[in-house]
Design a protein around this motif. Structure first.
Motif: not given
Ligand SMILES: Nc1ncnc2c1ncn2[C@@H]1O[C@H](COP(=O)(O)OP(=O)(O)O)[C@@H](O)[C@H]1O
Ligand SMILES: [Mg+2]
Length: 240
Positions: A2-4, A7, A27, A29, A187
């Motif tokens: 997973t990548r943020t 944030e 945050e 993801q 996202t």
């Protein structure tokens, strides 16, 4: 992996002399639907405006793909499409004309086929597309505004009260669209006061009360977040 993508890090924002967001952190993801839930005046729209670089934090940071929005707005701008609370499209123009106009203002060129494809995805009726938008229902206006946001082809979507004023059928269509977009990797950060709607689509919910985060909820094992639990937390905080 997973990548943020989005944030908030100890974010504090004032409007005038008054702190409107106090030390909030969350945050989101990649491919997640995140809902910031709260009552009127809780600070939901303020938080989106901060991520768009339109309001300055007094302390803390708003980060997009790890970059501070305030320090690096140029790299962030092309990453986010934003659906404002009251999307302003021109009533005397058709849906085609509106999206062409607003995309050209943004310096984005899209073919008629691209526009048709996105209108199909948001289920805007074929026969309405070349009619003046003054004849549109609220649901059709919202579909056009969402289509415009999608045509920007950004990896992140910010939606401010996207379902307010929509009927249940339009809300179901919207929920399906959001779920499919997230599955395809977009996202989504939405702010809403609608507990039920948030629980229908969100993987994570943060509860905002007078500028402070007072609860967080996460969908587990592919299940939905429990509406009753969130409702109870929302209602409890509202009378406290
Ligand atoms: N333009 C503004 N100038 C000063 N204060 C504002 C402005 N807009 C909103 N506020 C205040 O900021 C607080 C949060 O507003 P907002 O982020 O719009 O809340 P929400 O979107 O959750 O309803 C409210 O107390 C509101 O009165
Ligand atoms: Mg608002």
């Amino acid at each position: 992996m997973t990548r943020t993508v989005v944030e908030a890090r100890n974010l504090t924002v004032s409007r005038g002399q008054t702190p409107v967001l106090s030390d909030i952190s969350f945050e989101v993801q990649e491919g997640e639907v995140f809902a910031l839930l709260g009552g009127n005046g809780a600070g939901k729209s303020t938080s989106l405006l901060t991520f768009l670089g339109l309001l300055e934090p007094t302390s803390g940071e708003a980060l997009v793909f790890g970059k501070s929005v305030q320090n690096d707005i140029a790299s962030v701008r092309g990453k986010i499409a934003y659906l404002p609370e009251a999307a302003t499209l021109y009533p005397h123009l058709s849906a085609y004309e509106n999206v062409d106009y607003f995309l050209s203002l943004a310096g984005i060129g899209r073919s008629r086929a691209d526009v048709e494809e996105v209108f199909d995805r948001v289920s805007l009726q074929q026969e309405a597309r070349d009619q003046h938008m003054e004849r549109y229902s609220k649901g059709m206006r919202q579909k056009t505004a969402i289509a415009l946001a999608l045509l920007r082809e950004t990896p992140i979507l910010f939606l401010d009260e996207p379902t307010s004023g929509l009927d249940p059928v339009a809300i179901d269509e919207f929920n399906r669209l959001v779920t499919n977009l997230a599955k395809a990797g977009t996202t989504i950060v939405m702010v809403t006061h609608d507990v039920y709607g948030a629980c229908q689509v969100a993987h994570k919910i943060a509860l905002l009360r007078r500028g402070t985060l007072v609860g967080s909820f996460e969908a587990k094992n592919g299940e939905r977040i429990d509406t009753e639990t969130v409702h109870a937390a929302f209602a409890e905080r509202a009378v406290a």
